[in-house]
Enzyme design. Sequence first.
Site, PDB file in Angstrom:
ATOM      1  N   ASP A  50       0.819  -1.215   0.000  1.00 19.79           N
ATOM      2  CA  ASP A  50       0.000   0.000   0.000  1.00 19.79           C
ATOM      3  C   ASP A  50       0.853   1.265   0.000  1.00 19.79           C
ATOM      4  O   ASP A  50       2.038   1.238   0.321  1.00 19.79           O
ATOM      5  CB  ASP A  50      -0.870   0.028   1.264  1.00 19.79           C
ATOM      6  N   LYS A  72      -3.880   2.564  -2.356  1.00 15.43           N
ATOM      7  CA  LYS A  72      -5.195   3.150  -2.084  1.00 15.43           C
ATOM      8  C   LYS A  72      -4.945   4.181  -1.023  1.00 15.43           C
ATOM      9  O   LYS A  72      -4.299   3.936  -0.029  1.00 15.43           O
ATOM     10  CB  LYS A  72      -6.146   2.106  -1.506  1.00 15.43           C
ATOM     11  N   MET A 186      -8.874   8.150   9.453  1.00 16.03           N
ATOM     12  CA  MET A 186      -9.509   8.644   8.207  1.00 16.03           C
ATOM     13  C   MET A 186     -10.543   9.717   8.496  1.00 16.03           C
ATOM     14  O   MET A 186     -11.654   9.703   7.970  1.00 16.03           O
ATOM     15  CB  MET A 186     -10.186   7.473   7.467  1.00 16.03           C
TER      16      MET A 186
HETATM   17  N1  SAH Z   1      -4.522  -0.378   9.044  1.00 20.41           N
HETATM   18  C1  SAH Z   1      -4.075   0.963   9.390  1.00 20.41           C
HETATM   19  C2  SAH Z   1      -5.164   1.988   9.148  1.00 20.41           C
HETATM   20  C3  SAH Z   1      -5.553   2.123   7.693  1.00 20.41           C
HETATM   21  S1  SAH Z   1      -6.762   3.353   7.427  1.00 20.41           S
HETATM   22  C4  SAH Z   1      -3.591   0.971  10.827  1.00 20.41           C
HETATM   23  O1  SAH Z   1      -3.826   0.008  11.554  1.00 20.41           O
HETATM   24  O2  SAH Z   1      -2.945   1.945  11.221  1.00 20.41           O
HETATM   25  C5  SAH Z   1      -5.775   4.746   6.986  1.00 20.41           C
HETATM   26  C6  SAH Z   1      -5.762   5.732   8.130  1.00 20.41           C
HETATM   27  O3  SAH Z   1      -4.850   5.320   9.125  1.00 20.41           O
HETATM   28  C7  SAH Z   1      -5.328   7.121   7.744  1.00 20.41           C
HETATM   29  O4  SAH Z   1      -6.374   7.867   7.192  1.00 20.41           O
HETATM   30  C8  SAH Z   1      -4.925   7.663   9.103  1.00 20.41           C
HETATM   31  O5  SAH Z   1      -6.065   8.004   9.867  1.00 20.41           O
HETATM   32  C9  SAH Z   1      -4.298   6.441   9.745  1.00 20.41           C
HETATM   33  N2  SAH Z   1      -2.848   6.403   9.587  1.00 20.41           N
HETATM   34  C10 SAH Z   1      -2.131   5.444   8.991  1.00 20.41           C
HETATM   35  N3  SAH Z   1      -0.806   5.723   9.067  1.00 20.41           N
HETATM   36  C11 SAH Z   1      -0.706   6.881   9.743  1.00 20.41           C
HETATM   37  C12 SAH Z   1       0.383   7.697  10.163  1.00 20.41           C
HETATM   38  N4  SAH Z   1       1.635   7.365   9.920  1.00 20.41           N
HETATM   39  N5  SAH Z   1       0.100   8.809  10.850  1.00 20.41           N
HETATM   40  C13 SAH Z   1      -1.154   9.176  11.148  1.00 20.41           C
HETATM   41  N6  SAH Z   1      -2.226   8.450  10.769  1.00 20.41           N
HETATM   42  C14 SAH Z   1      -2.012   7.317  10.080  1.00 20.41           C
END
Ligand code: SAH
Length: 266
Positions: A50, A72, A186
């Site tokens: 991703d 995505k 998100m």
């Molecule tokens: N599976 C991922 C989440 C995927 S949804 C997890 O467990 O972290 C994508 C969302 O994750 C983004 O919109 C944001 O809200 C968050 N996110 C992922 N990486 C991030 C980062 N490095 N810093 C802040 N938010 C993050």
Amino acid sequence: MKNTNPLPAHDWPEFLPGWVWLCGAGPGDAGLLTLHGLNALRQADVIVFDALVNGDILGWANPDATRVFAGKRGGKTSAKQGDISQQLVEYAQAGKRVLRLKGGDPFVFGRGAEEGQALAAANIPFRVIPGISAGIGGLAYAGIPVTHGAVNQSVTFISGHDPQGAASNLNWRAISDGAGVLVFYMAMKHAGVISAALRDAGRASNEPVAVVSGASTAAQRVLETTLGTLVSDIEKSQMAAPAIICVGRVVDLRKTLDWQAMVAKI
Ligand code: SAH
């Protein structure tokens, strides 16, 4: 040529051809990948990754592996979920060792469950390798603990939008009453709706809120604000996704727990 750098002694699982491993890469800092994740990278033939996966992590893969970008990212969809699942099935059916590498944890707002279901429906065997989720480990990189013994006994993790893209179909009263700490993924696009809905449901305007973007990466930024000033402060800061929005008194603990500030002083 295989990457021969050894892993620590352990009974590491063998990646068998025709299998898919759904693996979390952590929130950003490459060091937050698990050792199971590294073991997977060393053996995979195909890596479907991703947008939020750190490039250094891909560099640890078997150099012969095929890397497939399945980027995505909120709004900028470049690959549809069904297409990705179908790709995983096809690579596995072709006898590849398929590593599906996702940001954070695959089972936390990561579509890992949906992909697992698609694999199960196609009789493809799979393994799940959890990762450190942005809503826990990412906040820790901002010095914000999701719990503190004197502050909260529960945390709610919330997606800022539903499959139709709206934030409004949540039971805000239940969310507001349910837990002291609310962690939104998100949620940047709907920060205004969220802040208004929480205040309507009884949360105070001056309740502390943190926005952490690019958590655990070199680009990490942290905004400390309140529910009432969330939207205007996000606008002023020009912070953008990916970001976690954390609502609750644990945000105040950052004053003493911002360990990155200590690291920066060395
Ligand atoms: N599976 C991922 C989440 C995927 S949804 C997890 O467990 O972290 C994508 C969302 O994750 C983004 O919109 C944001 O809200 C968050 N996110 C992922 N990486 C991030 C980062 N490095 N810093 C802040 N938010 C993050």
